[in-house]
Write a protein that holds these residues in place. Structure first.
Motif, PDB file in Angstrom:
ATOM      1  N   ARG A 216       0.640  -1.187   0.034  1.00  0.00           N
ATOM      2  CA  ARG A 216      -0.064   0.074  -0.061  1.00  0.00           C
ATOM      3  C   ARG A 216       0.968   1.119   0.052  1.00  0.00           C
ATOM      4  O   ARG A 216       0.381   2.197  -0.739  1.00  0.00           O
ATOM      5  N   ILE A 217       1.774   1.160   0.958  1.00  0.00           N
ATOM      6  CA  ILE A 217       2.898   2.428   0.795  1.00  0.00           C
ATOM      7  C   ILE A 217       3.511   2.598  -0.334  1.00  0.00           C
ATOM      8  O   ILE A 217       3.604   3.752  -0.882  1.00  0.00           O
ATOM      9  N   ALA A 218       3.936   1.693  -1.052  1.00  0.00           N
ATOM     10  CA  ALA A 218       4.404   1.879  -2.420  1.00  0.00           C
ATOM     11  C   ALA A 218       3.574   2.544  -3.437  1.00  0.00           C
ATOM     12  O   ALA A 218       3.781   3.226  -4.004  1.00  0.00           O
ATOM     13  N   TRP A 219       2.425   1.847  -3.498  1.00  0.00           N
ATOM     14  CA  TRP A 219       1.354   2.530  -4.448  1.00  0.00           C
ATOM     15  C   TRP A 219       1.161   3.940  -4.065  1.00  0.00           C
ATOM     16  O   TRP A 219       1.020   4.699  -4.981  1.00  0.00           O
ATOM     17  N   VAL A 220       1.068   4.242  -2.822  1.00  0.00           N
ATOM     18  CA  VAL A 220       0.672   5.829  -2.466  1.00  0.00           C
ATOM     19  C   VAL A 220       1.953   6.579  -2.820  1.00  0.00           C
ATOM     20  O   VAL A 220       1.800   7.517  -3.509  1.00  0.00           O
ATOM     21  N   LEU A 221       3.323   6.224  -2.639  1.00  0.00           N
ATOM     22  CA  LEU A 221       4.340   6.956  -3.419  1.00  0.00           C
ATOM     23  C   LEU A 221       4.263   7.294  -4.710  1.00  0.00           C
ATOM     24  O   LEU A 221       4.354   8.157  -5.313  1.00  0.00           O
ATOM     25  N   VAL A 222       3.916   5.930  -5.619  1.00  0.00           N
ATOM     26  CA  VAL A 222       3.818   6.009  -6.904  1.00  0.00           C
ATOM     27  C   VAL A 222       2.937   7.184  -7.470  1.00  0.00           C
ATOM     28  O   VAL A 222       3.076   8.104  -8.302  1.00  0.00           O
ATOM     29  N   VAL A 223       1.654   6.921  -6.655  1.00  0.00           N
ATOM     30  CA  VAL A 223       0.662   7.894  -7.091  1.00  0.00           C
ATOM     31  C   VAL A 223       0.964   9.147  -6.885  1.00  0.00           C
ATOM     32  O   VAL A 223       0.767  10.250  -7.605  1.00  0.00           O
ATOM     33  N   LEU A 224       1.541   9.625  -5.510  1.00  0.00           N
ATOM     34  CA  LEU A 224       1.933  10.990  -5.122  1.00  0.00           C
ATOM     35  C   LEU A 224       2.936  11.492  -6.108  1.00  0.00           C
ATOM     36  O   LEU A 224       2.828  12.863  -6.487  1.00  0.00           O
ATOM     37  N   VAL A 225       3.968  10.603  -6.803  1.00  0.00           N
ATOM     38  CA  VAL A 225       4.970  11.145  -7.716  1.00  0.00           C
ATOM     39  C   VAL A 225       4.195  11.605  -8.776  1.00  0.00           C
ATOM     40  O   VAL A 225       4.445  12.820  -9.646  1.00  0.00           O
ATOM     41  N   ALA A 226       3.342  10.723  -9.378  1.00  0.00           N
ATOM     42  CA  ALA A 226       2.518  10.934 -10.677  1.00  0.00           C
ATOM     43  C   ALA A 226       1.737  12.145 -10.641  1.00  0.00           C
ATOM     44  O   ALA A 226       1.707  13.123 -11.558  1.00  0.00           O
ATOM     45  N   MET A 227       0.906  12.347  -9.494  1.00  0.00           N
ATOM     46  CA  MET A 227       0.292  13.569  -9.360  1.00  0.00           C
ATOM     47  C   MET A 227       1.028  14.931  -9.128  1.00  0.00           C
ATOM     48  O   MET A 227       0.660  15.781  -9.864  1.00  0.00           O
ATOM     49  N   THR A 228       2.069  14.746  -8.504  1.00  0.00           N
ATOM     50  CA  THR A 228       3.154  15.940  -8.521  1.00  0.00           C
ATOM     51  C   THR A 228       3.649  16.363 -10.029  1.00  0.00           C
ATOM     52  O   THR A 228       3.643  17.429 -10.375  1.00  0.00           O
ATOM     53  N   VAL A 229       4.070  15.383 -10.758  1.00  0.00           N
ATOM     54  CA  VAL A 229       4.516  15.659 -12.081  1.00  0.00           C
ATOM     55  C   VAL A 229       3.511  16.170 -12.975  1.00  0.00           C
ATOM     56  O   VAL A 229       3.608  17.155 -13.688  1.00  0.00           O
ATOM     57  N   LEU A 230       2.226  15.820 -13.045  1.00  0.00           N
ATOM     58  CA  LEU A 230       1.250  16.028 -13.650  1.00  0.00           C
ATOM     59  C   LEU A 230       0.766  17.678 -13.310  1.00  0.00           C
ATOM     60  O   LEU A 230       0.448  18.551 -14.016  1.00  0.00           O
ATOM     61  N   PHE A 231       0.804  17.801 -11.974  1.00  0.00           N
ATOM     62  CA  PHE A 231       0.432  19.048 -11.465  1.00  0.00           C
ATOM     63  C   PHE A 231       1.520  20.095 -11.868  1.00  0.00           C
ATOM     64  O   PHE A 231       0.944  21.248 -12.375  1.00  0.00           O
ATOM     65  N   THR A 232       2.697  19.804 -12.179  1.00  0.00           N
ATOM     66  CA  THR A 232       3.748  20.794 -12.545  1.00  0.00           C
ATOM     67  C   THR A 232       3.737  21.026 -14.108  1.00  0.00           C
ATOM     68  O   THR A 232       3.719  22.117 -14.589  1.00  0.00           O
ATOM     69  N   ALA A 233       3.246  19.906 -14.586  1.00  0.00           N
ATOM     70  CA  ALA A 233       3.213  20.193 -16.167  1.00  0.00           C
ATOM     71  C   ALA A 233       1.891  20.798 -16.451  1.00  0.00           C
ATOM     72  O   ALA A 233       1.995  21.508 -17.807  1.00  0.00           O
ATOM     73  N   ALA A 234       1.010  20.900 -15.911  1.00  0.00           N
ATOM     74  CA  ALA A 234      -0.370  21.808 -16.165  1.00  0.00           C
ATOM     75  C   ALA A 234      -0.039  23.158 -16.322  1.00  0.00           C
ATOM     76  O   ALA A 234      -0.790  23.996 -16.814  1.00  0.00           O
ATOM     77  N   GLY A 235       1.059  23.610 -15.552  1.00  0.00           N
ATOM     78  CA  GLY A 235       1.590  25.147 -15.635  1.00  0.00           C
ATOM     79  C   GLY A 235       0.522  25.831 -14.726  1.00  0.00           C
ATOM     80  O   GLY A 235      -0.123  25.486 -14.167  1.00  0.00           O
ATOM     81  N   ARG A 236       0.614  27.184 -14.773  1.00  0.00           N
ATOM     82  CA  ARG A 236       0.221  27.974 -13.904  1.00  0.00           C
ATOM     83  C   ARG A 236      -1.332  28.489 -14.141  1.00  0.00           C
ATOM     84  O   ARG A 236      -1.634  28.428 -15.222  1.00  0.00           O
ATOM     85  N   GLN A 237      -2.220  28.751 -13.441  1.00  0.00           N
ATOM     86  CA  GLN A 237      -3.345  28.508 -13.614  1.00  0.00           C
ATOM     87  C   GLN A 237      -4.005  29.918 -12.603  1.00  0.00           C
ATOM     88  O   GLN A 237      -3.313  30.146 -11.536  1.00  0.00           O
ATOM     89  N   ASP A 238      -5.277  30.362 -12.727  1.00  0.00           N
ATOM     90  CA  ASP A 238      -5.849  31.146 -11.683  1.00  0.00           C
ATOM     91  C   ASP A 238      -6.166  30.474 -10.559  1.00  0.00           C
ATOM     92  O   ASP A 238      -6.367  29.429 -10.525  1.00  0.00           O
ATOM     93  N   GLU A 239      -6.409  31.446  -9.431  1.00  0.00           N
ATOM     94  CA  GLU A 239      -6.699  30.793  -8.197  1.00  0.00           C
ATOM     95  C   GLU A 239      -8.218  30.542  -8.166  1.00  0.00           C
ATOM     96  O   GLU A 239      -9.135  31.439  -8.453  1.00  0.00           O
TER      97      GLU A 239
END
Length: 435
Positions: free
Chosen positions: A105-128
């Motif tokens: 479970r911990i391994a899956w959580v870490l993998v998903v958190l890394v993927a979400m961080t990469v995708l969030f960064t790739a999405a670029g800046r947006q309005d608040e």
């Protein structure tokens, strides 16, 4: 809604964390569940603190990254889901196998958190957007991928929580643990509804329709689900205290409700009172169990002394038992007064008894005068003696004896005693002569 429910859920999570830490550190600092459950509460506190609109906006202004609070709160949701799964795995599986499942479970959580961080960064800046960022950017393909990872992991986690909780709740063996697991499962069920709403947001965004249509349901399912999980995780700890409080309240209520019967017996046979108070009250706060048992014993001792004035054992309906007790009390008082008057006339009465008797009679007369008009004939059918009234502690089921005596006390004070001829103190001599 976010500004109301999220701070409430955050406050509950921080309070639960403080309670768990204070109590756990005092009992056993090496207990691993103390830190795992504490971590779950801390994650919930962070989730709802960060998701509060005012806090969300302040964090994003400080770090100058719009909607960073979205990544923080949703990342903590993923971590919280994994933490709860690990806790339940440790509860339900032996140590070697449990650690193996938890590591997955911990391994899956870490993998998903890394993927979400990469995708969030790739999405670029947006309005608040402090209240509806996920719905606002659901049409963006990168945000949609980010949201898809989040929804899938949270849904799998909550499904696993329900799957682990419900079977173990049936076999837990401890009432409050079982209730806590069921509440945790119910909270996870609301979490699944939250995932359904978020999935609808994602689909609406990809179809080009309104992704904010169900946004009002998000804080309801998220906050209420989290509150149920918090209560469920703390229930095994504070639940037994609730049982003790409920037992204390029930015993105190029984003690008070038994007062009319206790008064009827002890005003007639005052010698049975083990520790006569200056003013025998009805309310108590301390030593409730001991004082309730003492009251039951005193009633039983008094009724044994009245038994020779009863044609039947005290049994049957409470109304019949109350009528028998009153008849026996009146007869006992008549005999007692006749014996005392005879001892005074014969010069055998002691000075102490001469001084106490007027006060005792005055108390008895005041009690008798306060009774409603009642009948003096018991309506208990012949042979209806199911069981005699004893001291209470002689019976295997003390709770059943308390309930029976409370029912008799209620009938004694009420107007439902079978009516015959009302008696007054002038009739006492005639009643005594008939027994």
């Amino acid at each position: 809604m976010n500004g109301l429910l999220y701070p409430l859920a955050a406050a509950l999570a921080w309070i639960a964390l403080a309670y768990r830490l204070v109590r756990g550190l005092r009992q056993d600092r090496r207990d691993p569940s103390l830190y795992s459950v504490g971590a779950a509460f801390a994650l919930l506190g962070i989730i709802f603190t960060v998701s509060t609109p005012a806090v969300w906006a302040r964090i994003d202004r400080v770090v100058a990254i719009p909607n960073l609070s979205l990544l923080i709160s949703q990342g903590c949701v993923i971590a919280f889901s994994g933490t709860i799964q690990c806790i339940i795995i440790f509860w339900t599986h032996p140590r070697p196998g449990g650690w193996r499942l938890a590591r997955r479970r911990i391994a899956w959580v870490l993998v998903v958190l890394v993927a979400m961080t990469v995708l969030f960064t790739a999405a670029g800046r947006q309005d608040e957007h402090p209240t509806d960022a996920a719905a606002t950017y659901a049409q963006d393909p990168v945000y949609a991928a980010y949201l898809g990872c989040y929804i899938a992991m949270v849904a799998l986690g909550f499904t696993d929580i329900v799957r682990l909780c419900l079977p173990y709740a049936r076999a837990a063996g401890r009432v409050w643990l079982s209730r806590g697991l069921r509440l945790t499962a119910a909270g996870a069920g609301l979490g699944l509804l939250y995932c359904v709403v978020r999935a609808a947001t994602l689909v609406e965004g990809r179809l080009g329709t309104d992704p904010k249509r169900l946004e009002a349901l998000v804080p309801i399912f998220a906050a209420l689900g989290a509150m149920l999980v918090i209560v469920g995780l703390t229930l095994p700890s504070f639940g037994p205290r609730l049982s003790r409080v409920a037992a204390w309240h029930a015993q105190r209520r029984a003690y008070r409700r038994m007062y009319p019967l206790w008064e009827a017996v002890t005003v007639t046979v005052p010698e049975v009172v083990l520790d006569p108070p200056a003013s025998p009250g009805r309310g108590i706060l301390r030593h409730v169990d001991r004082r309730l048992r003492r009251r039951v014993v005193e009633i039983g001792d008094g009724l044994r002394q009245l038994r020779h004035q009863m044609s039947e054992p005290v049994a049957g309906r409470p109304q019949d038992a109350a009528a028998q007790i009153l008849v026996a009390g009146l007869a006992h008082e008549a005999e007692r007064r006749a014996r005392f008057d005879a001892s005074v006339a014969g010069g055998t009465a002691g000075e102490t008894s001469r001084g106490d008797e007027p006060q005792r009679r005055a108390r008895w007369d005041a009690w008798r005068a306060a009774l409603p008009a009642i009948g003096l004939r018991s309506t208990t059918p012949a042979g209806a003696g199911a069981r005699p009234t004893g001291s209470g502690v002689e019976h295997e089921d003390f709770s059943a004896e308390v309930r029976r005596l409370v029912a008799v006390a209620r009938a004694l004070r009420g107007s439902s005693i079978p009516a015959a001829e009302a008696a007054d103190p002038a009739d006492i001599g005639q009643i005594g002569s008939r027994t």
